[in-house]
Design a protein around this motif. Structure first.
Motif: not given
Length: 461
Positions: A150, A154, A248
Motif C-alpha cells: 500500500l 496509500h 493506493a
C-alpha cells in the motif's frame, strides 16, 4: 469421495494464504517469537494506559449492552462479551493513547488491530497462549506485507494503512488460530481486504481508535465467515478494482517485492520503534530533546522562552504545520496528542509528558499555550523521523541547543526488556498490584502452556 478442488489462482490472497499454511506447520524462528512476546507486553502497557479513556468507556458500555455473557473479555475491565465486540473495544483501547509501537517503514501500529482479534478467537476456541503468539506473529507478517504494497501512495492519498492492512492481518491471525485451509484463509483475507480503508481525517477524534478497533473486528468476522464457507474474490487485493487499485497503486514490482521475502526476511523483526510518551512516533524525538534541554536549564529561566525551533525530517515538519493549523487550540486530548507543538510546550512547562499533560487543565494553561505559539518545526532533508534537534532562544537573546540522533525506543536506540517492563509497571500503577504484574510478565515470557482465556483473565482489575 471428497472432490479435489482446483488449485488457487496465484493472487495476492492465495500466496498469503499459502504462507500462513506453511507458517502454521513449522515452528517459528526464535527471534520472531521473542518479538511477538515483546509486542504483547507493549500491548498490555498501551491498553492498561488507555483502559479508562472516555472513548473506551463509551465503547465498553456499547459492548456489554444487551450481551448476556460471552466468552471473550474486555481487557482490564474483565467484562465478558461477544468476540467481535471484544475485538473492537480492545483494539480501540490499544490505540486510543497512540502509545503502541510503530513499524517506521510500513507506517502501521502492528499489534493494535491484530492481537485483539487473535485474542478473541483464541479465547473462544480454547487455544493456548503459545498458539495465540504464533498467530499474532503470522498475522502481523501478513499485515506488514500488505502495508508494504500500500505504501507510500496509500498514505499520500490520505489513508491510514493500519486500517486496511490491519484488517487483513487480523484475518490472517484468526485464520491461523482456527486452522483454516488455504482456500478458506484466502477468502478470509479477501473479505477483510474489502472492508474499507481508513481516511486520515479521523485523526484527533474518537473515530481514530474506533477505526483501528473496527479493523480488528473486521478480521475476526472475516475469518469466522470464511470458516463457514463465505467466499471473497481472489483478486480482492490486486484486482482491477481491488484494494491496491482503489486506495493506493497496483504496482506489480512492489507486490512481488512484498511477497517474495515472506518467511525469509521477517518484517516483524524489522524497524519497529517503541514509545516512552503517549503520542505519535514523530513526536518522540522532539520530546526527548525538549526534556533533555529543560533538565539542564535553571528553573528561573524555564519561563523565559522566546522561541523553540526544532529541526526535523521534512515529513515531520509538514505534518506538524498541518496539524497546528487544523486544531488551532486543542479542544480535547485526542487533538492535543496529534499536535506536536502542544506536546513539546506541555513537556517543557510541566517537565514530563504523560496522559495527564493532555488533560483539560493543561490544555487551557496560558503558560503552555504561549510556549506552543513559540514552537517552530523546520524541515531538515538530511534527517529521519527518529532524530531531531532543538534550539531554544530565551528572552535575553541567549540560546541553548541539543539534539537526539535516535529517540529512546527507536530502531537504533531500542528499549530493552527491562525498559518495557518499567513501561508496563508505570502504566499499570493504581490498576493492578506488583504481584499481578509479575504473573502477567511471566505468562508472556515463560508460560507457553497457559490457555489464552486464562491469560486474559490475568489482565483484569
Amino acid at each position: 469421495m471428497v472432490p479435489t478442488l482446483p488449485p488457487l489462482p496465484e493472487s495476492v490472497t492465495s500466496r498469503l494464504a499459502r504462507f500462513l499454511a506453511g507458517g502454521r506447520a513449522e515452528p517459528l524462528p526464535e527471534p520472531v517469537v521473542r518479538q511477538a512476546r515483546r509486542l504483547l507486553l507493549n500491548a498490555a502497557a498501551a491498553s492498561v494506559a488507555g483502559h479508562d479513556h472516555p472513548a473506551v468507556e463509551r465503547l465498553r458500555e456499547w459492548a456489554i449492552d444487551g450481551v448476556a455473557g460471552g466468552a471473550a473479555r474486555l481487557l482490564w475491565h474483565g467484562d465478558p462479551t461477544s468476540g467481535d465486540r471484544a475485538a473492537l473495544v480492545n483494539g480501540a483501547m490499544l490505540e486510543v493513547l497512540d502509545f503502541n509501537e510503530t513499524h517506521v517503514e510500513a507506517f502501521v501500529h502492528p499489534t493494535a488491530p491484530v492481537w485483539p482479534a487473535v485474542q478473541a478467537t483464541a479465547e473462544l476456541s480454547g487455544a493456548s497462549l503459545a498458539d495465540a503468539l504464533a498467530a499474532l506473529a503470522l498475522g502481523i507478517e501478513v499485515e506488514l506485507a500488505v502495508a508494504t504494497m500500500l505504501m507510500a501512495a496509500h498514505y499520500e492519498r490520505g489513508f491510514n494503512p493500519a486500517v486496511a492492512a490491519g484488517a487483513v492481518g487480523a484475518a490472517a491471525g484468526c485464520s491461523v488460530i482456527l486452522g483454516l485451509d488455504t482456500e478458506r484463509t484466502a477468502n478470509a483475507l479477501g473479505l477483510a481486504a474489502l472492508g474499507g480503508a481508513g481516511p486520515l481525517e479521523v485523526l484527533g477524534t474518537d473515530v481514530h481508535p474506533y477505526r483501528i478497533g473496527d479493523a480488528a473486528r473486521s478480521g475476526f468476522t472475516a475469518a469466522g465467515l470464511a470458516r463457514r464457507g463465505f467466499t471473497a474474490p481472489s483478486t480482492a487485493i490486486d484486482g482491477e478494482h481491488g484494494l491496491l487499485a482503489t486506495v493506493a497503486e497496483r504496482d506489480p514490482g512492489r507486490i512481488e517485492s512484498a511477497l517474495e521475502s515472506l518467511g525469509d526476511d521477517w518484517r516483524i523483526c524489522g524497524p519497529i520503534a517503541f514509545k516512552r510518551y503517549p503520542t505519535e512516533t514523530i513526536s518522540q524525538a522532539p520530546l526527548d530533546c525538549t526534556l533533555q534541554l529543560r533538565d539542564r536549564t535553571p528553573p528561573e529561566r524555564r519561563s523565559q522562552v522566546a522561541s523553540m525551533t526544532f529541526e526535523v525530517a521534512p515529513l515531520v515538519a509538514e505534518v506538524n504545520r498541518s496539524r497546528r493549523g487544523r486544531f488551532t487550540v486543542p479542544a480535547d486530548d485526542q487533538q492535543a496528542r496529534f499536535d506536536g507543538s502542544y506536546c513539546v510546550a506541555a513537556a517543557w512547562h510541566r517537565g514530563c509528558f504523560t496522559a495527564r499533560e493532555m488533560g483539560s487543565a493543561p490544555r487551557v494553561d496560558s503558560a503552555i499555550l504561549d510556549i506552543r505559539e513559540a514552537v517552530t518545526f523546520v524541515a531538515d532533508p538530511g534527517r529521519g523521523v527518529e532524530s531531531a534537534s532543538l534550539e531554544v532562544q530565551f528572552a535575553d537573546g541567549s540560546r541553548e541547543r541539543t539534539s537526539v540522533d535516535a529517540f529512546k525506543g527507536s530502531t537504533t536506540n531500542p528499549m530493552s526488556d527491562a525498559d518495557m517492563f518499567r513501561k508496563l509497571a508505570d502504566c499499570a500503577a493504581g490498576v493492578i498490584g506488583p504481584d499481578q504484574l509479575e504473573v502477567i510478565v511471566a505468562a508472556i515470557f515463560a508460560r507457553s502452556d497457559l490457555a489464552t482465556a486464562d491469560f486474559t483473565a490475568l489482565l483484569a482489575r
